[in-house]
Design a protein around this motif. Sequence first.
Motif, PDB file in Angstrom:
ATOM      1  N   GLU A  37     -50.499  23.683  -8.445  1.00  0.00           N
ATOM      2  CA  GLU A  37     -49.368  24.422  -7.883  1.00  0.00           C
ATOM      3  C   GLU A  37     -48.656  25.198  -8.989  1.00  0.00           C
ATOM      4  N   ASP A  38     -48.363  24.503 -10.078  1.00  0.00           N
ATOM      5  CA  ASP A  38     -47.633  25.146 -11.170  1.00  0.00           C
ATOM      6  C   ASP A  38     -48.425  26.287 -11.800  1.00  0.00           C
ATOM      7  N   ALA A  39     -49.736  26.143 -11.889  1.00  0.00           N
ATOM      8  CA  ALA A  39     -50.563  27.217 -12.447  1.00  0.00           C
ATOM      9  C   ALA A  39     -50.470  28.473 -11.579  1.00  0.00           C
ATOM     10  N   TRP A  40     -50.584  28.315 -10.264  1.00  0.00           N
ATOM     11  CA  TRP A  40     -50.449  29.466  -9.363  1.00  0.00           C
ATOM     12  C   TRP A  40     -49.063  30.078  -9.461  1.00  0.00           C
ATOM     13  N   LEU A  41     -48.044  29.213  -9.470  1.00  0.00           N
ATOM     14  CA  LEU A  41     -46.671  29.722  -9.510  1.00  0.00           C
ATOM     15  C   LEU A  41     -46.359  30.387 -10.845  1.00  0.00           C
ATOM     16  N   ASN A  42     -46.889  29.865 -11.934  1.00  0.00           N
ATOM     17  CA  ASN A  42     -46.716  30.521 -13.235  1.00  0.00           C
ATOM     18  C   ASN A  42     -47.355  31.902 -13.233  1.00  0.00           C
ATOM     19  N   TYR A  43     -48.559  32.004 -12.683  1.00  0.00           N
ATOM     20  CA  TYR A  43     -49.234  33.292 -12.600  1.00  0.00           C
ATOM     21  C   TYR A  43     -48.394  34.286 -11.793  1.00  0.00           C
ATOM     22  N   ALA A  44     -47.902  33.842 -10.658  1.00  0.00           N
ATOM     23  CA  ALA A  44     -47.076  34.714  -9.809  1.00  0.00           C
ATOM     24  C   ALA A  44     -45.822  35.155 -10.547  1.00  0.00           C
ATOM     25  N   CYS A  45     -45.172  34.238 -11.213  1.00  0.00           N
ATOM     26  CA  CYS A  45     -43.941  34.552 -11.946  1.00  0.00           C
ATOM     27  C   CYS A  45     -44.210  35.544 -13.080  1.00  0.00           C
ATOM     28  N   GLU A  46     -45.245  35.280 -13.863  1.00  0.00           N
ATOM     29  CA  GLU A  46     -45.574  36.151 -14.996  1.00  0.00           C
ATOM     30  C   GLU A  46     -45.946  37.565 -14.553  1.00  0.00           C
ATOM     31  N   ASN A  47     -46.447  37.701 -13.322  1.00  0.00           N
ATOM     32  CA  ASN A  47     -46.876  39.001 -12.814  1.00  0.00           C
ATOM     33  C   ASN A  47     -45.897  39.586 -11.791  1.00  0.00           C
ATOM     34  N   HIS A  48     -44.697  39.039 -11.752  1.00  0.00           N
ATOM     35  CA  HIS A  48     -43.607  39.526 -10.897  1.00  0.00           C
ATOM     36  C   HIS A  48     -43.987  39.562  -9.423  1.00  0.00           C
ATOM     37  N   ILE A  49     -44.754  38.580  -8.997  1.00  0.00           N
ATOM     38  CA  ILE A  49     -45.140  38.457  -7.596  1.00  0.00           C
ATOM     39  C   ILE A  49     -44.083  37.608  -6.903  1.00  0.00           C
ATOM     40  N   THR A  50     -43.540  38.130  -5.821  1.00  0.00           N
ATOM     41  CA  THR A  50     -42.461  37.422  -5.131  1.00  0.00           C
ATOM     42  C   THR A  50     -42.821  37.049  -3.689  1.00  0.00           C
ATOM     43  N   TYR A  51     -44.058  37.331  -3.276  1.00  0.00           N
ATOM     44  CA  TYR A  51     -44.501  37.022  -1.914  1.00  0.00           C
ATOM     45  C   TYR A  51     -45.835  36.290  -1.993  1.00  0.00           C
ATOM     46  N   LEU A  52     -45.912  35.120  -1.366  1.00  0.00           N
ATOM     47  CA  LEU A  52     -47.166  34.367  -1.306  1.00  0.00           C
ATOM     48  C   LEU A  52     -47.623  34.258   0.140  1.00  0.00           C
ATOM     49  N   ALA A  53     -48.858  34.639   0.396  1.00  0.00           N
ATOM     50  CA  ALA A  53     -49.478  34.470   1.711  1.00  0.00           C
ATOM     51  C   ALA A  53     -50.393  33.258   1.615  1.00  0.00           C
ATOM     52  N   LEU A  54     -50.001  32.170   2.230  1.00  0.00           N
ATOM     53  CA  LEU A  54     -50.704  30.900   2.101  1.00  0.00           C
ATOM     54  C   LEU A  54     -51.755  30.745   3.195  1.00  0.00           C
ATOM     55  N   TYR A  55     -53.000  30.539   2.768  1.00  0.00           N
ATOM     56  CA  TYR A  55     -54.115  30.370   3.695  1.00  0.00           C
ATOM     57  C   TYR A  55     -54.351  28.887   3.947  1.00  0.00           C
ATOM     58  N   ASP A  56     -55.005  28.591   5.059  1.00  0.00           N
ATOM     59  CA  ASP A  56     -55.375  27.221   5.442  1.00  0.00           C
ATOM     60  C   ASP A  56     -54.192  26.400   5.938  1.00  0.00           C
ATOM     61  N   LEU A  57     -53.139  27.020   6.404  1.00  0.00           N
ATOM     62  CA  LEU A  57     -52.008  26.245   6.912  1.00  0.00           C
ATOM     63  C   LEU A  57     -52.371  25.477   8.175  1.00  0.00           C
ATOM     64  N   SER A  58     -53.418  25.892   8.864  1.00  0.00           N
ATOM     65  CA  SER A  58     -53.858  25.143  10.045  1.00  0.00           C
ATOM     66  C   SER A  58     -54.312  23.736   9.667  1.00  0.00           C
ATOM     67  N   LYS A  59     -54.619  23.528   8.400  1.00  0.00           N
ATOM     68  CA  LYS A  59     -55.040  22.204   7.939  1.00  0.00           C
ATOM     69  C   LYS A  59     -53.852  21.332   7.550  1.00  0.00           C
ATOM     70  N   ILE A  60     -52.642  21.857   7.673  1.00  0.00           N
ATOM     71  CA  ILE A  60     -51.446  21.104   7.315  1.00  0.00           C
ATOM     72  C   ILE A  60     -50.677  20.667   8.555  1.00  0.00           C
ATOM     73  N   PHE A  61     -50.321  21.619   9.405  1.00  0.00           N
ATOM     74  CA  PHE A  61     -49.427  21.337  10.528  1.00  0.00           C
ATOM     75  C   PHE A  61     -50.094  20.470  11.592  1.00  0.00           C
ATOM     76  N   GLY A  62     -49.449  19.352  11.887  1.00  0.00           N
ATOM     77  CA  GLY A  62     -49.906  18.475  12.953  1.00  0.00           C
ATOM     78  C   GLY A  62     -51.171  17.703  12.675  1.00  0.00           C
ATOM     79  N   ARG A  63     -51.625  17.668  11.444  1.00  0.00           N
ATOM     80  CA  ARG A  63     -52.887  16.990  11.122  1.00  0.00           C
ATOM     81  C   ARG A  63     -52.675  15.576  10.579  1.00  0.00           C
ATOM     82  N   ASN A  64     -51.452  15.227  10.206  1.00  0.00           N
ATOM     83  CA  ASN A  64     -51.127  13.901   9.684  1.00  0.00           C
ATOM     84  C   ASN A  64     -51.947  13.532   8.450  1.00  0.00           C
TER      85      ASN A  64
END
Length: 115
Positions: A37-64
């Motif tokens: 997580e921190d590696a991705w967020l560091n990359y985003a911060c260093e490159n002034h990226i302020t929007y993340l489009a997160l894939y695979d959220l269907s594997k999170i919600f309601g899956r327990n």
Amino acid sequence: MYVDRFVKTRINNNNLLEPAFTILSVDTNSDGIFEKEDAWLNYACENHITYLALYDLSKIFGRNIIAWNENTRQFENLEKHLCRFMTKAKNQYGIKQFGAIGGSPEFFDSLETFM
């Protein structure tokens, strides 16, 4: 920034994370730091990226699906890990917006039903 493989589960058991191919909640040495997580967020911060489009959220919600959090010393649902990740991204790394990519139109229909 499009974030692929945000959550990947094992092929023969959908309730277990595949840490080699997952970003969310992977603490490789059980020290309470989520390195991927921190590696991705560091990359985003260093490159002034302020929007993340997160894939695979269907594997999170309601899956327990749960993952260990060394900081709270307990297993937590991935939905809670997602909230922790998003809070950290906003407060520490300058992320301002998130997008949700479910993988199929059916995901959003089931999410509406879930909500």
